[in-house]
Design a protein around this motif. Structure first.
Motif, PDB file in Angstrom:
ATOM      1  N   ARG A 257       0.896  -1.365   0.126  1.00 12.62           N
ATOM      2  CA  ARG A 257       0.096  -0.085   0.131  1.00 12.62           C
ATOM      3  C   ARG A 257       0.806   1.154   0.014  1.00 12.62           C
ATOM      4  N   ALA A 258       1.988   1.143   0.937  1.00  9.23           N
ATOM      5  CA  ALA A 258       2.820   2.245   0.861  1.00  9.23           C
ATOM      6  C   ALA A 258       3.515   2.877  -0.487  1.00  9.23           C
ATOM      7  N   LYS A 259       3.667   1.680  -1.474  1.00  9.24           N
ATOM      8  CA  LYS A 259       4.382   1.856  -2.688  1.00  9.24           C
ATOM      9  C   LYS A 259       3.306   2.016  -3.704  1.00  9.24           C
ATOM     10  N   HIS A 260       2.057   1.640  -3.428  1.00  8.19           N
ATOM     11  CA  HIS A 260       0.922   1.765  -4.567  1.00  8.19           C
ATOM     12  C   HIS A 260      -0.226   2.688  -3.875  1.00  8.19           C
ATOM     13  N   PRO A 261       0.184   4.002  -3.378  1.00  7.47           N
ATOM     14  CA  PRO A 261      -1.005   4.636  -2.734  1.00  7.47           C
ATOM     15  C   PRO A 261      -2.247   5.029  -3.561  1.00  7.47           C
ATOM     16  N   LEU A 262      -2.014   5.223  -5.013  1.00  9.56           N
ATOM     17  CA  LEU A 262      -2.948   5.827  -5.660  1.00  9.56           C
ATOM     18  C   LEU A 262      -4.168   4.513  -6.016  1.00  9.56           C
ATOM     19  N   LEU A 263      -3.369   3.220  -6.162  1.00 11.63           N
ATOM     20  CA  LEU A 263      -4.273   2.092  -6.332  1.00 11.63           C
ATOM     21  C   LEU A 263      -4.801   1.589  -5.044  1.00 11.63           C
ATOM     22  N   THR A 264      -4.355   2.006  -3.889  1.00 15.01           N
ATOM     23  CA  THR A 264      -4.979   1.764  -2.578  1.00 15.01           C
ATOM     24  C   THR A 264      -5.951   2.577  -2.314  1.00 15.01           C
ATOM     25  N   THR A 265      -6.098   3.895  -2.769  1.00 16.21           N
ATOM     26  CA  THR A 265      -7.278   4.990  -2.364  1.00 16.21           C
ATOM     27  C   THR A 265      -8.131   4.553  -3.542  1.00 16.21           C
ATOM     28  N   ALA A 266      -7.930   4.295  -4.523  1.00 14.73           N
ATOM     29  CA  ALA A 266      -8.940   4.049  -5.576  1.00 14.73           C
ATOM     30  C   ALA A 266      -9.739   2.807  -5.322  1.00 14.73           C
ATOM     31  N   ALA A 267      -9.496   1.851  -4.037  1.00  8.90           N
ATOM     32  CA  ALA A 267     -10.115   0.649  -4.026  1.00  8.90           C
ATOM     33  C   ALA A 267     -11.100   0.871  -2.739  1.00  8.90           C
ATOM     34  N   ALA A 268     -11.086   2.057  -2.144  1.00  7.13           N
ATOM     35  CA  ALA A 268     -11.851   2.336  -0.974  1.00  7.13           C
ATOM     36  C   ALA A 268     -13.518   2.256  -1.234  1.00  7.13           C
ATOM     37  N   PRO A 269     -14.065   2.705  -2.500  1.00 12.61           N
ATOM     38  CA  PRO A 269     -15.570   2.379  -2.369  1.00 12.61           C
ATOM     39  C   PRO A 269     -15.861   0.882  -2.530  1.00 12.61           C
ATOM     40  N   VAL A 270     -15.003   0.140  -3.026  1.00 13.71           N
ATOM     41  CA  VAL A 270     -15.281  -1.287  -3.157  1.00 13.71           C
ATOM     42  C   VAL A 270     -14.737  -2.391  -2.037  1.00 13.71           C
ATOM     43  N   THR A 271     -14.139  -1.656  -1.197  1.00 11.22           N
ATOM     44  CA  THR A 271     -13.325  -2.469  -0.102  1.00 11.22           C
ATOM     45  C   THR A 271     -14.563  -2.658   1.037  1.00 11.22           C
ATOM     46  N   ARG A 272     -14.791  -3.820   1.446  1.00 10.84           N
ATOM     47  CA  ARG A 272     -15.645  -4.242   2.335  1.00 10.84           C
ATOM     48  C   ARG A 272     -15.226  -3.816   3.676  1.00 10.84           C
ATOM     49  N   ARG A 273     -14.327  -4.042   4.221  1.00 10.13           N
ATOM     50  CA  ARG A 273     -13.885  -3.942   5.546  1.00 10.13           C
ATOM     51  C   ARG A 273     -13.550  -2.503   5.726  1.00 10.13           C
ATOM     52  N   TRP A 274     -14.266  -1.690   6.801  1.00  9.78           N
ATOM     53  CA  TRP A 274     -14.135  -0.338   6.910  1.00  9.78           C
ATOM     54  C   TRP A 274     -12.473   0.021   7.171  1.00  9.78           C
TER      55      TRP A 274
END
Length: 291
Positions: A257-274
């Motif tokens: 996640r630290a190396k891929h912050p944009l992909l990490t943030t883009a996944a927020a709307p579809v991530t089930r665990r808050w």
């Protein structure tokens, strides 16, 4: 309540020493507010479960930022392998809180990886809590998860990148308070502050009472996972709750996640665990700071 209307309150603090990563930023953020800081640590420099801790480095950094001699060292025996880690943590915190209560009206109980960006705002809310006879101040924390290469941070957030507060325990309690679990204080009136008129902490019911609202930029910054690789490995080894999680898996996710912050943030709307939703933020209060 305006700052001019604040009643005179004697404010002390306590910390548990052993984690030096953000200790200078943490204590420095509230040092001018308090009269004394009680520093509690195990005299054998070990954790609750018996692992070596970086106590010596923590004490060195604390000493370097104490020009007014406010720090009071409180060594003790805080390794107890024959009882639960939570009971040992609570006992150490209670001993530190009791010592910090002497000569105080209120006691701050911020951990050494928690930074206070707006001291005046906290004092205003503490005055409001005092005026209504509350015994504890629940003040919001923002959980910062990792630092990216450009100095920004991944922060836990809501499904659509909204601000999400956290409350691991009151940031301040009245002197003489009896703690129940860790820094929790039950059976007293809590003055609860959030970053929105309705509760933003997914760990609490949506209708949880909110007594006051502050800007998100004024919430406490919690840097528990903002570490170097070496510090994260140490955290894995000495954490009192290491048995409760798969650290190899969690560290692998943290690195990615630290190396891929944009992909990490883009996944927020579809991530089930808050707790796995993140947004990318700049934090001026920590600009240029590194663990």
């Amino acid at each position: 309540m305006t700052r001019a209307a604040r009643p005179a309150m004697r404010l002390n603090a306590y910390v548990l020493a052993g984690d030096p990563a953000w200790i200078a930023e943490s204590l420095g953020s509230y040092y001018p507010l308090v009269e004394r800081i009680v520093v509690s640590y195990d005299r054998s420099h070990r954790s609750w479960s018996g692992h070596p801790l970086s106590v010596e480095e923590s004490l060195r950094r604390i000493s370097a930022l104490d020009p007014e001699g406010k720090v009071v060292l409180l060594p003790g025996d805080h390794v107890a392998v024959d009882r639960s880690l939570m009971a040992t943590e609570t006992a150490q915190r209670q001993a530190a809180l009791d010592a910090a209560s002497e000569g105080a009206d209120w006691v701050l109980q911020l951990d050494t990886d928690e930074v206070l960006p707006a001291p005046g705002v906290l004092l205003d809310q503490l005055a409001a809590a005092d005026a209504r006879g509350a015994g504890a101040l629940d003040f919001p924390l923002r959980n910062l998860y990792a630092m990216t290469e450009d100095g920004r941070f991944l922060e836990q957030c809501g499904r659509f990148w909204t601000t999400q507060a956290a409350y691991p325990g009151p940031v301040a309690v009245r002197a003489g308070t009896a703690l129940t679990v860790a820094r929790q204080a039950r059976g007293v009136l809590h003055h609860r502050v959030d970053v929105a008129p309705r509760n933003t902490d997914p760990a609490h019911p949506r209708n949880t009472r909110v007594d006051a609202v502050i800007p998100a930029a004024h919430a406490v910054l919690h840097l528990s996972w903002v570490r170097t690789e070496e510090q994260m490995r140490e955290k894995r080894d000495v954490s009192g709750y290491a048995a409760n999680r798969d650290w190899d898996r969690d560290l692998a996710r943290w690195r990615w996640r630290a190396k891929h912050p944009l992909l990490t943030t883009a996944a927020a709307p579809v991530t089930r665990r808050w707790w796995d939703r993140y947004r990318l933020v700049a934090v001026p209060r920590l600009s240029g700071s590194r663990p």
